[in-house]
Design an enzyme around this catalytic site. Structure first.
Site, PDB file in Angstrom:
ATOM      1  N   GLY A  12       0.787  -1.233   0.000  1.00 19.35           N
ATOM      2  CA  GLY A  12       0.000   0.000   0.000  1.00 19.35           C
ATOM      3  C   GLY A  12       0.813   1.273   0.000  1.00 19.35           C
ATOM      4  NE  ARG A  62     -12.762 -13.246 -11.597  1.00 23.85           N
ATOM      5  CZ  ARG A  62     -11.549 -13.013 -11.104  1.00 23.85           C
ATOM      6  NH1 ARG A  62     -11.286 -11.898 -10.487  1.00 23.85           N
ATOM      7  NH2 ARG A  62     -10.579 -13.903 -11.234  1.00 23.85           N
ATOM      8  NE  ARG A  88     -10.460 -10.642  -6.478  1.00 22.58           N
ATOM      9  CZ  ARG A  88     -10.742 -11.938  -6.670  1.00 22.58           C
ATOM     10  NH1 ARG A  88      -9.821 -12.856  -6.516  1.00 22.58           N
ATOM     11  NH2 ARG A  88     -11.955 -12.299  -7.038  1.00 22.58           N
ATOM     12  CG  LEU A  90     -12.116  -4.871 -10.226  1.00 19.42           C
ATOM     13  CD1 LEU A  90     -11.893  -3.369 -10.332  1.00 19.42           C
ATOM     14  CD2 LEU A  90     -12.560  -5.257  -8.823  1.00 19.42           C
ATOM     15  CG  HIS A 106      -0.910  -0.805 -15.521  1.00 18.74           C
ATOM     16  ND1 HIS A 106      -1.135  -2.058 -14.987  1.00 18.74           N
ATOM     17  CD2 HIS A 106      -0.147  -0.987 -16.626  1.00 18.74           C
ATOM     18  CE1 HIS A 106      -0.532  -2.961 -15.748  1.00 18.74           C
ATOM     19  NE2 HIS A 106       0.059  -2.341 -16.746  1.00 18.74           N
ATOM     20  CB  THR A 138     -13.394   0.929 -18.770  1.00 19.49           C
ATOM     21  OG1 THR A 138     -12.152   0.417 -19.266  1.00 19.49           O
ATOM     22  CG2 THR A 138     -13.426   2.439 -18.914  1.00 19.49           C
TER      23      THR A 138
HETATM   24  C1  GRF Z   1       2.330  -0.454  -7.944  1.00 18.49           C
HETATM   25  O1  GRF Z   1       3.458  -0.599  -8.748  1.00 18.49           O
HETATM   26  C2  GRF Z   1       1.105  -0.217  -8.777  1.00 18.49           C
HETATM   27  O2  GRF Z   1       1.362   0.522  -9.925  1.00 18.49           O
HETATM   28  C3  GRF Z   1       0.686  -1.613  -9.154  1.00 18.49           C
HETATM   29  O3  GRF Z   1       0.957  -2.392  -8.011  1.00 18.49           O
HETATM   30  C4  GRF Z   1       1.974  -1.757  -7.239  1.00 18.49           C
HETATM   31  C5  GRF Z   1       1.384  -1.541  -5.881  1.00 18.49           C
HETATM   32  O4  GRF Z   1       2.309  -1.071  -4.960  1.00 18.49           O
HETATM   33  N1  GRF Z   1      -0.674  -1.634  -9.589  1.00 18.49           N
HETATM   34  P1  GRF Z   1       1.815  -0.502  -3.568  1.00 18.49           P
HETATM   35  O5  GRF Z   1       0.962  -1.573  -2.904  1.00 18.49           O
HETATM   36  O6  GRF Z   1       1.037   0.759  -3.819  1.00 18.49           O
HETATM   37  O7  GRF Z   1       3.056  -0.256  -2.788  1.00 18.49           O
END
Ligand code: GRF
Length: 213
Positions: A12, A62, A88, A90, A106, A138
């Site tokens: 996180g 799901r 996950r 979705l 991402h 989306t």
């Molecule tokens: C990040 O690189 C994010 O872009 C990807 O998963 C990673 C999560 O890292 N979707 P964190 O849990 O926010 O440290």
């Protein structure tokens, strides 16, 4: 005050960056994880933020998991749902429910490399630039209207880990700024694209079409 609900699966660090940014006019109302052992949950709880863990393995489908997740999210009356390392896939129903008010980050320059192992794939392809993308969610995985992107140079000798670390620093700048812009009403989805300024403000004032109600 806008309510933000953040979904995580692990450490996180993006969630922490958003909390620590102290976004004006917004509060992180809850942090929810699909893994009870997600490290970010304890971090949020220590700061007095409401937390919940919904173990996806406890649900038969799901759809059942997404329905329970939506109920937990909606108890916090969210204006914005933020996916921050939420691992996950979705359901379409879930993405429609939060259409125009759910963001994801991402770790690639979309539309290149949706899905997993983005840094490995960028290195494999010999990319000279790598980066991250904040987009509205989306039904299609890692697609959706792009809000912001940040790029870094790929360096000689980079490994997936070194590249990931450099991109992650950028994520921590890009994501809070994107959330701030949403909370301030500076951006909105209009005709499938991200609009900003007066166009975004106007769309936020207009009545919600019945298909989204
Ligand atoms: C990040 O690189 C994010 O872009 C990807 O998963 C990673 C999560 O890292 N979707 P964190 O849990 O926010 O440290």
């Amino acid at each position: 005050m806008k309510n933000i609900v953040i979904l995580i699966s692990g450490r996180g660090s993006n969630m922490q960056a958003i909390v620590e940014a102290g976004i004006p006019g917004a509060r992180v109302a809850a942090v929810i994880a699909n893994r009870p052992d997600a490290a970010g949950l304890a971090w949020a709880a220590e700061r007095g933020i409401a937390t919940a863990a919904l173990d996806h393995k406890a649900y038969a489908s799901r759809e059942a998991f997404d329905a329970a997740l939506a109920e937990t999210i909606d108890a916090h009356a969210p204006d914005l749902v933020v996916l921050a390392g939420f691992m996950r896939i979705l359901t379409e129903g879930f993405t429609r429910r939060y259409e125009g008010r759910m963001l994801n980050i991402h770790p690639s320059l979309l539309p290149a490399f949706p899905g997993l192992h983005t840094h490995e794939r960028a290195l494999e392809m010999g990319c000279k630039l790598a980066g991250c993308t904040v987009h509205f969610v989306t039904a299609e995985l890692d697609h959706g209207p792009i809000v912001a992107q940040g790029a870094v140079s790929v360096l000689d000798g980079d490994t997936p880990d070194s590249l990931a670390a450099r991109v992650l620093k950028l994520e921590h700048q890009l994501y809070p700024e994107a959330v701030r812009r949403f909370a301030a009403g500076e951006i909105a989805v209009v005709d499938g694209k991200v609009a900003s300024g007066p166009e975004a403000a106007a769309s936020l004032l207009s009545p919600v079409p019945s298909s989204k109600a």
